[in-house]
Scaffold this active site. Structure first.
Site, PDB file in Angstrom:
ATOM      1  N   SER A   1     -10.039  -0.822   6.664  1.00 14.09           N
ATOM      2  CA  SER A   1      -9.451  -0.619   5.342  1.00 14.09           C
ATOM      3  C   SER A   1      -8.715  -1.801   4.741  1.00 14.09           C
ATOM      4  CB  SER A   1      -8.492   0.562   5.376  1.00 14.09           C
ATOM      5  OG  SER A   1      -9.220   1.751   5.233  1.00 14.09           O
TER       6      SER A   1
ATOM      7  N   LYS B   1       0.851  -1.189   0.000  1.00 12.23           N
ATOM      8  CA  LYS B   1       0.000   0.000   0.000  1.00 12.23           C
ATOM      9  C   LYS B   1       0.890   1.244   0.000  1.00 12.23           C
ATOM     10  CE  LYS B   1      -3.993   1.929   2.569  1.00 12.23           C
ATOM     11  NZ  LYS B   1      -4.914   1.694   3.704  1.00 12.23           N
TER      12      LYS B   1
ATOM     13  N   SER C   1      -9.875   1.618   2.484  1.00 10.21           N
ATOM     14  CA  SER C   1      -8.994   2.425   1.681  1.00 10.21           C
ATOM     15  C   SER C   1      -7.906   1.646   0.952  1.00 10.21           C
ATOM     16  CB  SER C   1      -8.331   3.490   2.550  1.00 10.21           C
ATOM     17  OG  SER C   1      -7.459   2.881   3.508  1.00 10.21           O
TER      18      SER C   1
HETATM   19  N1  GLN Z   1     -13.244   3.777   5.873  1.00  7.36           N
HETATM   20  C1  GLN Z   1     -12.741   4.212   7.159  1.00  7.36           C
HETATM   21  C2  GLN Z   1     -12.373   5.669   7.078  1.00  7.36           C
HETATM   22  O1  GLN Z   1     -12.637   6.242   6.088  1.00  7.36           O
HETATM   23  C3  GLN Z   1     -11.568   3.369   7.548  1.00  7.36           C
HETATM   24  C4  GLN Z   1     -10.332   3.733   6.862  1.00  7.36           C
HETATM   25  C5  GLN Z   1      -9.153   2.901   7.244  1.00  7.36           C
HETATM   26  O2  GLN Z   1      -9.296   1.840   7.864  1.00  7.36           O
HETATM   27  N2  GLN Z   1      -7.979   3.406   6.929  1.00  7.36           N
HETATM   28  O3  GLN Z   1     -11.847   6.245   7.973  1.00  7.36           O
END
Ligand code: GLN
Length: 487
Positions: free
Chosen positions: A177, A78, A153
């Site tokens: 994410s 990532k 994400s």
């Molecule tokens: N979708 C969640 C957010 O927008 C989690 C994101 C993540 O785990 N980095 O914060």
């Protein structure tokens, strides 16, 4: 080589000399060349560096060396993990073109284990989002249906594994994410216990929640990758001073005698709504499969999980507003010539460097932390966090692991969820484990609407990864029997 060749199979073959790391790499680079234009899983493909690494692995195997448990296995990283001399952007204009002077601990450990990094994957800007649509460099398309999102994400990492670009990837999970995109792309994704995998070199989003974890096509591959990355790192002050746990040896122990609790609040019948019926049906089928395999399965109430989302959207933005203060055009990040004075320069730099969702989080977080509101928002959210920890502790007095859907829905069309709250609701089932610090895994289990994959989540108590992986493996076996495939 078929697209389903696993990391374990590749590492065995490379170490035995029956295939070469270079051949394995070329197969995966060819797949990237063929489909990456449609999918956009990567911000950067590091083919040259990967070829050098693979050649060196092959030389060392030829010289009789043990090159490590991930010998010659391609892996995607990532793009919020620091890689020395390779652009690390967080999919933000703020960091576009920045080349870190050092490797994250996980990057070092993967290389030391013989893995070959093929590139940096796309994400929602600074890991804020659930669809990878918030990337400053364009959306990632779900390999199973190009009109749909891969989740987020870590959508690029999930898509890379689902497309066969690499058998392994790593992501970060602050509120879901890793697990949510794994569910939407039909692969395995793990959020380990807080403190088990070093975050040194992970660009911080919300430091009390962030964890790095694996993606793979099989549970065994994720267990191997977790075991390879985990273990104490003195460079991360939150790293647990213990060696990596053994999660491989008990993988096939089965679930006979284990106690599995299905979380009542996350099954779509109470206050939390919006779950697709097929997702609930598959989660029930997963619970039945575990019962058929010898587990004792019951429902269990974890009442405060319904407040997880509200607490998270105070705590995560609060921490983000603090962590992202460093991008001021001086210490870090994009710099605009703002004219009159330093404040104007910083305002112009942050205005140009950050996208809309990141700005929204910074404003929400700054508000939650401001004098006069701190107690009502941030303080209250922290008290909810303690309630969630206590409720999980009560549940684990009677159960070894818990079960829920990973995501309330299957992969949705690109552009379908344009208002922030609708997007945030994707993380209802995943957020509680981040707030509690406990581990959780998403395992593909059958399909839902439009024949798209459904992910079932197995949650475990702190440092309960061994039991979590064993249950996940049993689910994987049951899922493959359902569709008539062999495991
Ligand atoms: N979708 C969640 C957010 O927008 C989690 C994101 C993540 O785990 N980095 O914060």
């Amino acid at each position: 080589m078929s697209s389903t060749t696993t990391a374990v199979e590749i590492a065995d073959a490379v170490q035995a000399g029956t295939t070469s790391a270079s051949d394995v790499l070329e197969t995966h680079l060819a797949r990237i060349a063929e489909r990456e234009g449609d999918i956009h899983a990567f911000n950067t493909v590091t083919a040259d560096q990967a070829r050098k690494q693979a050649a060196s692995i092959d030389e060392r195997v030829a010289a009789g060396e043990d090159v490590g448990p991930l010998a010659g296995v391609p892996i995607a990283l990532k793009d919020n993990m620091c890689t020395s001399g390779i652009a690390t952007t967080c999919s933000s204009k703020m960091l576009e073109g920045w080349e870190p002077p050092y490797d994250a601990t996980v990057v070092e450990r993967l290389a030391a284990a013989g893995a070959i990094s093929v590139g940096k994957t796309n994400l929602d800007e600074f890991a804020m989002g659930s669809s990878t649509e918030n990337s400053a460099f364009g959306v990632t398309h779900n390999p199973l249906d190009l009109e749909r999102v891969p989740g987020g994400s870590s959508g690029g990492s999930a898509a890379a594994v689902a497309a066969g670009f690499a058998p392994l990837a790593i992501g970060s999970d602050t509120g879901g994410s890793i697990r949510q995109p794994a569910a939407l792309c039909g692969v395995v994704g793990v959020k380990p216990s807080y403190g088990t995998v070093s975050r040194y070199g992970l660009i911080a989003f919300a430091s009390s929640l962030d964890q790095i974890g694996p993606f793979s096509t099989t549970v065994t591959d994720s267990a191997l990758l977790f075991q390879t990355m985990a273990g104490h790192d003195p460079r991360d002050s939150t790293s647990i001073p213990q060696p990596a746990p053994d999660v491989m040896s008990g993988l096939d122990n089965g679930v006979a005698g284990m106690r599995v609790g299905v979380i009542t609040e996350l099954m779509g019948e109470g206050e939390l709504t919006g779950f697709e019926p097929e997702v609930i049906a598959q989660t029930r089928a997963a619970a039945d499969a575990l019962a058929a395999a010898g587990a004792t399965v019951d429902e269990v109430s974890v009442p405060s999980t319904i407040f997880g989302l509200s607490a998270y959207y105070q705590i995560a933005p609060a921490e983000a507003s603090s962590n992202l203060a460093r991008y001021d055009g001086v210490r870090y990040g994009h710099r605009e010539d703002g004219g009159a004075n330093t404040a104007a320069m910083m305002r112009a730099s942050r205005t140009a460097g950050f996208g809309p969702e990141v700005k929204r989080r910074i404003m929400l977080g700054t508000y939650a932390l401001s004098a006069g509101y701190f107690d009502a928002f941030y303080g209250k959210a922290q008290r909810v966090r303690t309630l969630i920890i206590n409720d999980f502790a009560a549940a684990y007095e009677n159960f070894d692991v818990l079960l829920s859907p990973t995501s309330p829905c299957v992969a949705f069309p690109i552009g379908a969820k344009s208002d922030p709250l609708t997007m945030y609701l994707n993380d209802t089932c995943t957020i509680p484990s981040n707030l509690s610090g406990q581990p959780a895994i998403s395992v593909p289990f059958g399909t839902g609407a439009d024949d798209l994959p459904v992910g079932v989540q197995v949650l475990a108590p702190m440092l309960g990864e061994a039991a979590m992986f064993t249950v996940a493996r049993a689910l994987e076996v049951a899922a493959s029997q359902n569709t008539g495939e062999t495991s």
